[in-house]
Scaffold this active site. Sequence first.
Site, PDB file in Angstrom:
ATOM      1  N   GLN A 208       0.866  -1.177   0.000  1.00  0.00           N
ATOM      2  CA  GLN A 208       0.000   0.000   0.000  1.00  0.00           C
ATOM      3  C   GLN A 208       0.908   1.234   0.000  1.00  0.00           C
ATOM      4  O   GLN A 208       1.592   1.506   0.977  1.00  0.00           O
ATOM      5  CB  GLN A 208      -0.906   0.008   1.227  1.00  0.00           C
ATOM      6  CG  GLN A 208      -1.906   1.159   1.243  1.00  0.00           C
ATOM      7  CD  GLN A 208      -2.655   1.230   2.554  1.00  0.00           C
ATOM      8  OE1 GLN A 208      -2.107   1.656   3.562  1.00  0.00           O
ATOM      9  NE2 GLN A 208      -3.915   0.786   2.536  1.00  0.00           N
TER      10      GLN A 208
ATOM     11  N   TYR B 151      -5.834  10.912   3.493  1.00  0.00           N
ATOM     12  CA  TYR B 151      -4.454  11.080   3.043  1.00  0.00           C
ATOM     13  C   TYR B 151      -4.437  11.932   1.766  1.00  0.00           C
ATOM     14  O   TYR B 151      -5.473  12.329   1.260  1.00  0.00           O
ATOM     15  CB  TYR B 151      -3.801   9.714   2.844  1.00  0.00           C
ATOM     16  CG  TYR B 151      -3.748   8.907   4.119  1.00  0.00           C
ATOM     17  CD1 TYR B 151      -2.945   9.311   5.184  1.00  0.00           C
ATOM     18  CD2 TYR B 151      -4.527   7.762   4.285  1.00  0.00           C
ATOM     19  CE1 TYR B 151      -2.914   8.583   6.371  1.00  0.00           C
ATOM     20  CE2 TYR B 151      -4.500   7.033   5.463  1.00  0.00           C
ATOM     21  CZ  TYR B 151      -3.698   7.450   6.510  1.00  0.00           C
ATOM     22  OH  TYR B 151      -3.681   6.738   7.682  1.00  0.00           O
TER      23      TYR B 151
ATOM     24  N   ALA C  94      -9.357  -6.591   8.090  1.00  0.00           N
ATOM     25  CA  ALA C  94      -8.218  -6.153   8.906  1.00  0.00           C
ATOM     26  C   ALA C  94      -8.368  -6.647  10.336  1.00  0.00           C
ATOM     27  O   ALA C  94      -7.651  -7.538  10.778  1.00  0.00           O
ATOM     28  CB  ALA C  94      -8.077  -4.641   8.865  1.00  0.00           C
TER      29      ALA C  94
END
Length: 413
Positions: free
Chosen positions: A98, A173, A348
Amino acid sequence: MSIAFTPVTVGPVTLPNRFIRSGANEMMTLRSIPTRSLLEFHRRLAAGGVGMTTLAYIAVSPDGRTFAGQGVLNAASVPHYRAIADAVHGEGALISAQITHGGSFVQHKELSTPRAMSSSGGIDKMGVLMGRFFQRRMTRADMDMVRDEFVAAARLAVEAGFDAVELHMGHGYLLNQFISPLSNKRRDAYGGNAEKRVRFPAEVLAAVKRAVGDRIAVLAKINLYDGAKGGATVEDGIVTARALEAAGADMLVLSGGRNIESSYVMFSSPLPYDDLAKMQGGWLAKLQFKLLKMATPKTVRFSELYFLDAARRVRAAVGCRLGYLGGVLSLTAAEQALNEGFDAVVMARALVHDPALVAKWRADPAHRSACNACNRCVAAMYGGAGTYCTETGNAIDIRLNGLHAGEEWTDAA
């Protein structure tokens, strides 16, 4: 055999099954180099049955780091990332990097410029805690530089043995700072409506695809919606998905929420802000987490498949591969997502709780994850061991965080 355990082709690679470990910060790097602990974390996931595991948040440049010691893809780190890729491949799984840039979401002072850059200028919400009150609007030269940094990082990912790169375009982000109207106030060709806001992220993905797309898969993680007032909606998410499909994305991973404005949307449950305040220390951090706790709606409750309704709308709008993310705790839920047209299931927290979850589902389809969405694994990542489930106590040996990924621990060390 369940569809979940059948192979799926994503761009030029084929996953052995439909389970992908989502990119979620591990905090297992030392001076921006991956550690032996990070290797063991992902080797354990591969041995536990995932088809592909994702190393979270590898910055494309030193200025792109969220935290000072966060991993960066460069010549120095490549051999250590290659050691992790070799370990994952040895267990029969694929591995994805990533890659991303924090923009103004930077929690350290080691920037090369006085102000962090973002899609627009104005107050630096994260920088205020470090005395950095304003951010700067990116110029065309800045955009070209960042695009080229993503391309260079993707090429290094190929060199390091990764099977895929995932461009992080969600959660606040830098690339999401263009996509989201919460951040993007530009009035040029890269701001305004949803089509213009996604233009620069689509340019970045297209450039990465041209550079490496015949060798590794190119994925993007995007927000279905921001979940905050004035933020991106599902309609905007559809526009983003269509633009990235046109740019050549091999798969889109569908998430949601923003780190500052709506982190509870990301998890469908509150973050343990009291724990986070204790881990981070400092009165400013404590104040920040107190305010975030107060802003979290009291009605937030975890529910399985919590992004499914919004994800269905994107599935109906695009033809590219889609990874469903959000609250999968059972094989039944995974199969529901796959039977509705999603190509992979991305997880996750359930895999932090139990890295062998996929193997357990293969052995016993009725098995259900005991993850309770307490999110204390998020707070734990700020400790010396990196992220782990505080309920099961399955932390990697903390001593391995002092070793490079390719090094072995010995008593002599």
